[in-house]
Design an enzyme around this catalytic site. Structure first.
Site, PDB file in Angstrom:
ATOM      1  N   CYS A 166       0.886  -1.158   0.000  1.00 26.12           N
ATOM      2  CA  CYS A 166       0.000   0.000   0.000  1.00 26.12           C
ATOM      3  C   CYS A 166       0.925   1.208   0.000  1.00 26.12           C
ATOM      4  O   CYS A 166       1.670   1.418   0.964  1.00 26.12           O
ATOM      5  CB  CYS A 166      -0.892  -0.003   1.241  1.00 26.12           C
ATOM      6  SG  CYS A 166      -1.759   1.564   1.446  1.00 26.12           S
ATOM      7  N   GLU A 273     -11.594  13.234  27.171  1.00 24.66           N
ATOM      8  CA  GLU A 273     -11.622  12.234  26.095  1.00 24.66           C
ATOM      9  C   GLU A 273     -12.614  11.136  26.481  1.00 24.66           C
ATOM     10  O   GLU A 273     -12.692  10.739  27.635  1.00 24.66           O
ATOM     11  CB  GLU A 273     -10.202  11.661  25.896  1.00 24.66           C
ATOM     12  CG  GLU A 273     -10.093  10.387  25.090  1.00 24.66           C
ATOM     13  CD  GLU A 273     -10.610  10.481  23.646  1.00 24.66           C
ATOM     14  OE1 GLU A 273     -10.308  11.465  22.948  1.00 24.66           O
ATOM     15  OE2 GLU A 273     -11.340   9.549  23.237  1.00 24.66           O
ATOM     16  N   CYS A 343     -10.901  17.903  11.308  1.00 24.76           N
ATOM     17  CA  CYS A 343     -10.627  16.971  10.208  1.00 24.76           C
ATOM     18  C   CYS A 343     -11.801  16.926   9.232  1.00 24.76           C
ATOM     19  O   CYS A 343     -11.857  16.034   8.382  1.00 24.76           O
ATOM     20  CB  CYS A 343     -10.274  15.586  10.734  1.00 24.76           C
ATOM     21  SG  CYS A 343     -11.491  14.919  11.861  1.00 24.76           S
TER      22      CYS A 343
HETATM   23  C1  LIG Z   1      -9.631  13.782  15.898  1.00 23.20           C
HETATM   24  S1  LIG Z   1      -9.360  12.837  17.330  1.00 23.20           S
HETATM   25  C2  LIG Z   1      -8.194  13.842  18.185  1.00 23.20           C
HETATM   26  C3  LIG Z   1      -7.403  13.189  19.269  1.00 23.20           C
HETATM   27  C4  LIG Z   1      -6.159  13.924  19.750  1.00 23.20           C
HETATM   28  N1  LIG Z   1      -6.379  15.342  19.871  1.00 23.20           N
HETATM   29  C5  LIG Z   1      -4.969  13.628  18.859  1.00 23.20           C
HETATM   30  O1  LIG Z   1      -4.447  14.558  18.218  1.00 23.20           O
HETATM   31  O2  LIG Z   1      -4.523  12.470  18.837  1.00 23.20           O
HETATM   32  C6  LIG Z   1     -10.851  13.046  18.185  1.00 23.20           C
HETATM   33  C7  LIG Z   1     -10.920  12.360  19.516  1.00 23.20           C
HETATM   34  O3  LIG Z   1     -12.180  12.655  20.118  1.00 23.20           O
HETATM   35  C8  LIG Z   1     -12.661  11.522  20.795  1.00 23.20           C
HETATM   36  N2  LIG Z   1     -14.109  11.706  20.885  1.00 23.20           N
HETATM   37  C9  LIG Z   1     -15.065  11.454  19.953  1.00 23.20           C
HETATM   38  N3  LIG Z   1     -16.253  11.873  20.381  1.00 23.20           N
HETATM   39  C10 LIG Z   1     -16.085  12.419  21.607  1.00 23.20           C
HETATM   40  C11 LIG Z   1     -16.945  13.040  22.542  1.00 23.20           C
HETATM   41  N4  LIG Z   1     -18.243  13.184  22.283  1.00 23.20           N
HETATM   42  N5  LIG Z   1     -16.428  13.488  23.703  1.00 23.20           N
HETATM   43  C12 LIG Z   1     -15.087  13.335  23.968  1.00 23.20           C
HETATM   44  N6  LIG Z   1     -14.218  12.762  23.114  1.00 23.20           N
HETATM   45  C13 LIG Z   1     -14.700  12.307  21.942  1.00 23.20           C
HETATM   46  C14 LIG Z   1     -12.185  10.350  19.957  1.00 23.20           C
HETATM   47  O4  LIG Z   1     -12.096   9.173  20.738  1.00 23.20           O
HETATM   48  C15 LIG Z   1     -10.821  10.850  19.483  1.00 23.20           C
HETATM   49  O5  LIG Z   1      -9.808  10.448  20.372  1.00 23.20           O
END
Ligand SMILES: C[S@@+](CC[C@H](N)C(=O)[O-])C[C@H]1O[C@@H](n2cnc3c(N)ncnc32)[C@H](O)[C@@H]1O
EC number: 2.1.1.-
Length: 393
Positions: A166, A273, A343
């Site tokens: 890949c 989180e 994102c």
């Molecule tokens: C785009 S990731 C970012 C994680 C971290 N900032 C990083 O850079 O690795 C979004 C994160 O939000 C968490 N998440 C999703 N829905 C959520 C919610 N309602 N409340 C808290 N965390 C949540 C996911 O598990 C994930 O770890």
């Protein structure tokens, strides 16, 4: 069957008919955008500025979908994909477009989307940040295995496209494909197996099955090379402080939380989180009493949070974005600065709209200072964006 009429009364061609289209640009989701008799037509696998012969595959009230039958006049940005299975594999949808044009499209898409939701919002829009690697950048993937076939899902299908490489994945992982295939074969399962492979923080390769009970390692940034730039930018834009409290909402395993704690040495640091595995991983690394990690849904946390005017808030929600309540509460709390990492451009644009509707309602002076798009996922339509919001003094 009679021709359907679109909103403007123009005749839409019948399903299955072939028409010539000029592709104007690319849309969120990756398809080319063309117009036929005033109606938007989305065409996957098209490239900007090309003429194609297309077959209509879907007719809706406001838009149509079509597939490329023949490229009549190729886009100057079209190329032969570097990966031999790119035409069928569902993993990459922009490999047929040069990297320079991929970046140009993402840069424009993010700007247009923010403006669509926030017509009057003024901000400094910086040039897109290219990824240090355009291939061999992914450190976490989810290959599939069924009946001796190892590979990835075909586009819009659960058929497996067989491959032992890949091109967007780091070689440390692809070098293990044969081992993982043999491991999956030994399990002798007839059913589809969803696998996950990743490079652990310690540098070793790990793999396993994703099941209904176990959804794998949870979120981690897949492009560690570009993540370094993103992290540097987030810390830089967050400024010198000092802040009383620093919040990292949707904190994952602490990608931003720990560098924030190192930079703001006198601040209280709070990570929030939802995923228990990520919370556990982050908590296991905490050595500083200033740091607290809450396992909570962000909206639920916001109902009891006491964010103040001397605080910094970093938020990095999943593709769905934050909730209206979260954005309204953030606006009302007036932290000195907010760094929003996104994102998905649509959820970012919508969240900004919710935020500024609330500041306007409350007569709060807040400003979207700067926005920059980051090429985090080359060869795909996915894009990362960072935005700085601050009190307008
Ligand atoms: C785009 S990731 C970012 C994680 C971290 N900032 C990083 O850079 O690795 C979004 C994160 O939000 C968490 N998440 C999703 N829905 C959520 C919610 N309602 N409340 C808290 N965390 C949540 C996911 O598990 C994930 O770890």
């Amino acid at each position: 069957m009679s021709a359907k009429s679109n909103q403007r009364g123009a005749k839409a061609p019948l399903l299955g008919s072939k028409i010539k289209l000029n592709i104007e640009k690319l849309a969120i989701g990756g398809a080319g955008v063309a117009r036929h008799e005033g109606m938007v037509v989305f065409v996957p696998q098209a490239a900007p500025n090309e003429e194609i012969l297309a077959e209509i595959t879907l007719v809706k009230k406001n838009f149509m979908e079509a597939r490329v039958v023949e490229v009549l006049s190729a886009s100057p940005h079209r190329r032969e994909p570097p990966c031999p299975v790119a035409h069928t594999c569902g993993g990459c949808n922009w490999q047929h477009i040069t990297e320079e044009e991929q970046r140009r499209q993402k840069h424009t898409l993010v700007l247009e989307t923010i403006k669509k939701f926030n017509r009057d919002l003024e901000f400094n829009y910086l040039p897109i940040q290219p990824s240090p690697r355009v291939l061999r950048y992914r450190n976490r993937i989810q290959p599939k295995f069924k009946n001796g076939r190892f590979g990835f899902f075909a586009r819009n299908s659960h058929q497996i496209v067989e491959t032992m490489d890949c091109l967007i994945t780091e070689e440390t992982l692809t070098d293990k494909f044969a081992e993982v295939k043999a491991w999956a074969e030994k399990k002798n399962a007839k059913d589809l197996q969803r696998l996950e492979m990743y490079i652990a923080e310690e540098g070793d390769v790990r793999y396993g099955l994703i099941t209904d009970e176990d959804d794998g390692i949870g979120f981690s940034q897949v492009n560690r090379f570009q993540n370094e730039d993103l992290l540097r930018t987030a810390l830089d834009w967050a400024g010198d402080g000092p802040y009383k409290k620093v919040y990292d909402l949707y904190a994952g395993a602490g990608n931003f939380t720990f560098p924030l704690a190192a930079k703001y040495a006198s601040s209280e640091i709070i990570g929030v989180e939802l995923n228990p595995k990520l919370v556990e991983r982050a908590r296991s690394k905490i050595t500083d009493k200033r740091m607290t990690y809450f396992m909570s849904d962000v909206e639920t946390y916001m109902r009891r949070a006491s964010i103040g005017k001397d605080d910094l808030v970093v938020l990095d929600p999943p593709r769905a974005g934050a909730s209206e309540y979260t954005m309204q509460t953030l606006a009302a709390a007036q932290p000195r600065k907010i760094i929003y990492i996104s994102c998905h451009p649509v959820s970012l644009a919508r969240d900004l709209n919710w935020f500024f509707a609330q500041t306007q309602k409350m007569g709060i002076k807040y400003k979207l200072d700067r926005v920059q798009t980051f090429e985090m996922f080359p060869q795909t339509d996915h894009v990362e964006t960072i935005a700085e919001l601050r009190v307008d003094s």
